[in-house]
Design a protein around this motif. Structure first.
Motif, PDB file in Angstrom:
ATOM      1  N   THR A   1       0.839  -1.199   0.000  1.00 39.33           N
ATOM      2  CA  THR A   1       0.000   0.000   0.000  1.00 39.33           C
ATOM      3  C   THR A   1       0.876   1.252   0.000  1.00 39.33           C
ATOM      4  O   THR A   1       1.886   1.316   0.697  1.00 39.33           O
ATOM      5  CB  THR A   1      -0.907  -0.004   1.239  1.00 39.33           C
ATOM      6  N   PHE A   2       0.471   2.240  -0.776  1.00 40.79           N
ATOM      7  CA  PHE A   2       1.215   3.505  -0.811  1.00 40.79           C
ATOM      8  C   PHE A   2       0.254   4.647  -1.105  1.00 40.79           C
ATOM      9  O   PHE A   2      -0.949   4.438  -1.330  1.00 40.79           O
ATOM     10  CB  PHE A   2       2.341   3.457  -1.844  1.00 40.79           C
ATOM     11  N   TYR A   3       0.786   5.849  -1.099  1.00 43.31           N
ATOM     12  CA  TYR A   3      -0.003   7.058  -1.352  1.00 43.31           C
ATOM     13  C   TYR A   3       0.583   7.817  -2.533  1.00 43.31           C
ATOM     14  O   TYR A   3       1.780   7.771  -2.784  1.00 43.31           O
ATOM     15  CB  TYR A   3      -0.015   7.967  -0.117  1.00 43.31           C
ATOM     16  N   MET A   4      -0.306   8.523  -3.250  1.00 40.33           N
ATOM     17  CA  MET A   4       0.109   9.283  -4.426  1.00 40.33           C
ATOM     18  C   MET A   4      -0.538  10.660  -4.370  1.00 40.33           C
ATOM     19  O   MET A   4      -1.720  10.787  -3.996  1.00 40.33           O
ATOM     20  CB  MET A   4      -0.319   8.548  -5.694  1.00 40.33           C
ATOM     21  N   ASP A   5       0.229  11.688  -4.741  1.00 42.63           N
ATOM     22  CA  ASP A   5      -0.353  13.020  -4.846  1.00 42.63           C
ATOM     23  C   ASP A   5      -1.532  12.992  -5.810  1.00 42.63           C
ATOM     24  O   ASP A   5      -1.440  12.425  -6.912  1.00 42.63           O
ATOM     25  CB  ASP A   5       0.672  14.025  -5.362  1.00 42.63           C
ATOM     26  N   ILE A   6      -2.618  13.607  -5.430  1.00 36.41           N
ATOM     27  CA  ILE A   6      -3.792  13.664  -6.302  1.00 36.41           C
ATOM     28  C   ILE A   6      -3.497  14.489  -7.547  1.00 36.41           C
ATOM     29  O   ILE A   6      -3.952  14.165  -8.644  1.00 36.41           O
ATOM     30  CB  ILE A   6      -4.993  14.237  -5.529  1.00 36.41           C
ATOM     31  N   ASP A   7      -2.715  15.538  -7.398  1.00 31.44           N
ATOM     32  CA  ASP A   7      -2.377  16.425  -8.513  1.00 31.44           C
ATOM     33  C   ASP A   7      -0.869  16.478  -8.718  1.00 31.44           C
ATOM     34  O   ASP A   7      -0.082  16.211  -7.801  1.00 31.44           O
ATOM     35  CB  ASP A   7      -2.870  17.846  -8.236  1.00 31.44           C
ATOM     36  N   GLU A   8      -0.483  16.859  -9.915  1.00 30.00           N
ATOM     37  CA  GLU A   8       0.925  17.155 -10.172  1.00 30.00           C
ATOM     38  C   GLU A   8       1.342  18.343  -9.304  1.00 30.00           C
ATOM     39  O   GLU A   8       0.527  19.214  -8.979  1.00 30.00           O
ATOM     40  CB  GLU A   8       1.108  17.487 -11.658  1.00 30.00           C
ATOM     41  N   VAL A   9       2.606  18.365  -8.923  1.00 38.06           N
ATOM     42  CA  VAL A   9       3.117  19.493  -8.136  1.00 38.06           C
ATOM     43  C   VAL A   9       2.963  20.762  -8.960  1.00 38.06           C
ATOM     44  O   VAL A   9       3.309  20.806 -10.144  1.00 38.06           O
ATOM     45  CB  VAL A   9       4.583  19.255  -7.742  1.00 38.06           C
ATOM     46  N   THR A  10       2.435  21.806  -8.342  1.00 38.25           N
ATOM     47  CA  THR A  10       2.107  23.029  -9.066  1.00 38.25           C
ATOM     48  C   THR A  10       3.244  24.055  -8.996  1.00 38.25           C
ATOM     49  O   THR A  10       4.155  23.959  -8.163  1.00 38.25           O
ATOM     50  CB  THR A  10       0.840  23.676  -8.503  1.00 38.25           C
ATOM     51  N   VAL A  11       3.132  25.052  -9.868  1.00 38.05           N
ATOM     52  CA  VAL A  11       4.070  26.179  -9.856  1.00 38.05           C
ATOM     53  C   VAL A  11       4.073  26.833  -8.476  1.00 38.05           C
ATOM     54  O   VAL A  11       5.122  27.132  -7.905  1.00 38.05           O
ATOM     55  CB  VAL A  11       3.691  27.200 -10.947  1.00 38.05           C
ATOM     56  N   GLU A  12       2.894  27.053  -7.933  1.00 41.77           N
ATOM     57  CA  GLU A  12       2.774  27.700  -6.626  1.00 41.77           C
ATOM     58  C   GLU A  12       3.511  26.915  -5.546  1.00 41.77           C
ATOM     59  O   GLU A  12       4.249  27.489  -4.730  1.00 41.77           O
ATOM     60  CB  GLU A  12       1.307  27.841  -6.253  1.00 41.77           C
ATOM     61  N   GLN A  13       3.317  25.612  -5.521  1.00 44.49           N
ATOM     62  CA  GLN A  13       3.975  24.782  -4.513  1.00 44.49           C
ATOM     63  C   GLN A  13       5.493  24.807  -4.684  1.00 44.49           C
ATOM     64  O   GLN A  13       6.238  24.896  -3.703  1.00 44.49           O
ATOM     65  CB  GLN A  13       3.443  23.352  -4.591  1.00 44.49           C
ATOM     66  N   TYR A  14       5.943  24.702  -5.915  1.00 49.05           N
ATOM     67  CA  TYR A  14       7.383  24.654  -6.152  1.00 49.05           C
ATOM     68  C   TYR A  14       8.031  26.002  -5.836  1.00 49.05           C
ATOM     69  O   TYR A  14       9.140  26.052  -5.275  1.00 49.05           O
ATOM     70  CB  TYR A  14       7.662  24.243  -7.596  1.00 49.05           C
ATOM     71  N   GLU A  15       7.365  27.089  -6.172  1.00 51.53           N
ATOM     72  CA  GLU A  15       7.909  28.412  -5.851  1.00 51.53           C
ATOM     73  C   GLU A  15       7.981  28.624  -4.350  1.00 51.53           C
ATOM     74  O   GLU A  15       8.905  29.263  -3.843  1.00 51.53           O
ATOM     75  CB  GLU A  15       7.045  29.500  -6.504  1.00 51.53           C
TER      76      GLU A  15
END
Length: 367
Positions: free
Chosen positions: A110-124
Motif C-alpha cells: 500500500t502507498f499514497y500518491m499526490d492527487i495532482d501534479e506538483v504546481t508552480v505555486e507549490q514549487y515556488e
C-alpha cells in the motif's frame, strides 16, 4: 349415710371424647381419591443445540513474501490518495511500446500518491523557504513565458530537483511500478479512465484539429502554437481519484530506464520492484531515468499507462517535464501526525516565477 339412687341406671363415668388431631376435621368426611402426579412425558421438541461458534476471522492479505498488506491510513493525508496494496497487471504484450514488454503481475505494498501534479505555486514556495537548507534550486523551472500560472504543473525541474522537492515534503518520487498502478488500476486498463481513447475531453494533449494543449495557446512570448499545460485537475479524475495521470505534463519516476522489462529482469519483477540497481546510483550501464504519462505537447499515443520515455536525470538537453510525489504508509502516518500538506492544493493568487522566453526552442525544449 344415705345414698340417693337413680333408679336402675348405673352411674357411669363420663365418656372421653376422641382426641382431635390438629388439622383434622371433627366430622367424618368422605374419602377423597388422591391423584398421583406422574413424571412428565418427554417433550416432542428436541433439546436446543448450542449456537455454532463464529468462524475464525480470515487472515489478513499478504504479499508474496508473507508481509501483511497494510491498510490505508484514515483519515487520508491532505492532497494524497491511498493506492491499496496487492497485485496488478503491469506492462503490455502489444508490439508497441516495446520497452513496456512483457505484461506481468507485480505486487506492491500500500502507498499514497499526490492527487495532482506538483504546481508552480507549490514549487515556488519551496524556492523561498526561509530555511535555506530546505530550499529548491532557484533556477529550476520552466523556460517558457506563460508557464507560470500558480495552479499549472511545474515544468522544467531535473530528476534530482524533483526528487529533492518530494523528500523535503517527507515523500519521494513514485517508482515506475507505483506510477503505473496508480495510473491504470489492477486489471491492465490502458488509461486511468479505462480503455477508451485519449481525447481532449479526458486529458490535456495534442489533439487535431485543436492542436497542442487542446487548443490552449501560449499567451506570452513567441510561438503561441506551442501551447501550454492547463491548471491541474482540469479534467475528470481517473482511477483512485487522481488527476492528469494522462497528459498535461510528463512526470518523472524513480527508476533507471531499461529497454524492456524483460531486459531489466528480476529488478523489475515480483514485489515492490525499483528497477535496475533498485534505483540507486551509480548504476553501471544505465544513464537515463523515466518520465511517464505524456503531455500537452504530444498526441494520444503517449498519453497512456504503458508509454515510458527515457531522459537524462540532469534534464539536459532541457525539456518541460513535471512530477508528483508518492509516500509509503509509514511516511503517510508521519505526514498526518505532523499535519503536513495543509493547503497544499489550494489555488494561489497571481502569477509567480516568470521566466524570459529563450531565443531558441522546438519540440525538444517544449517537452
Amino acid at each position: 349415710m344415705v345414698v340417693a339412687c337413680r333408679g336402675s341406671d348405673p352411674i357411669s363415668s363420663p365418656e372421653k371424647e376422641p382426641a382431635v388431631v390438629a388439622g383434622a376435621s371433627s366430622a367424618a368426611e368422605p374419602e377423597r381419591s388422591v391423584a398421583t402426579r406422574s413424571d412428565p412425558s418427554p417433550s416432542s421438541t428436541p433439546p436446543r443445540e448450542p449456537p455454532p461458534e463464529p468462524p475464525a476471522p480470515a487472515p489478513p492479505p499478504t504479499l508474496p513474501d508473507g508481509t501483511p498488506i497494510l491498510p490505508c491510513v484514515e483519515p487520508s493525508v491532505v492532497g494524497m490518495a491511498c493506492i491499496p496494496g496487492g497485485a496488478f497487471l503491469r506492462g503490455t504484450d502489444a508490439s508497441e511500446p516495446a520497452n513496456a514488454r512483457p505484461q506481468a503481475t507485480v505486487w506492491l505494498q500500500t502507498f499514497y500518491m499526490d492527487i495532482d501534479e506538483v504546481t508552480v505555486e507549490q514549487y515556488e514556495r519551496c524556492k523561498k523557504d526561509p530555511d535555506r537548507s530546505r530550499r529548491c534550486p532557484r533556477k529550476s523551472g520552466p523556460q517558457y513565458l506563460d508557464f507560470d500560472h500558480p495552479r499549472m504543473p511545474i515544468n522544467g525541474p531535473s530528476w534530482y530537483d524533483a526528487r529533492r522537492y518530494c523528500q523535503l515534503q517527507g515523500k519521494d518520487l513514485p517508482t515506475d511500478a507505483q506510477w503505473e498502478k496508480a495510473a491504470r488500476g489492477t486489471e491492465g486498463a490502458l488509461h486511468s479512465w479505462g480503455d477508451e481513447p485519449a481525447t481532449c475531453e479526458r486529458a490535456i494533449i495534442n489533439e487535431p484539429p485543436l492542436g497542442r494543449g487542446c487548443g490552449q495557446k501560449k499567451e506570452k512570448g513567441s510561438k503561441p502554437k506551442t501551447g501550454r499545460p492547463w491548471d491541474v485537475g482540469s479534467r475528470p479524475a481517473g482511477v483512485y481519484g487522481l488527476h492528469d495521470m494522462m497528459g498535461n505534463a510528463y512526470e518523472w519516476v524513480l527508476d533507471w530506464y531499461s529497454p524492456s522489462y524483460a531486459e531489466c529482469g528480476a529488478d523489475c519483477e515480483g514485489q515492490d520492484p525499483r528497477g535496475p540497481c533498485k534505483g540507486v546510483e551509480p548504476c553501471e550501464g544505465h544513464y537515463m531515468r523515466i518520465v511517464r504519462g505524456g503531455s500537452w505537447y504530444w498526441d494520444a499515443s503517449r498519453a497512456n499507462a504503458v508509454y515510458r520515455r527515457p531522459h537524462f536525470p540532469s534534464n539536459e538537453p532541457f525539456h518541460h517535464f513535471g512530477f508528483r510525489c508518492a509516500a509509503s504508509v509509514e511516511q503517510a502516518q508521519a505526514l498526518r501526525s505532523a499535519g503536513a500538506g495543509e493547503g497544499e492544493n489550494q489555488a494561489g493568487e497571481g502569477k509567480v516565477g516568470a521566466r524570459v522566453e529563450p531565443g531558441v526552442g522546438g519540440e525538444g525544449e517544449a517537452g
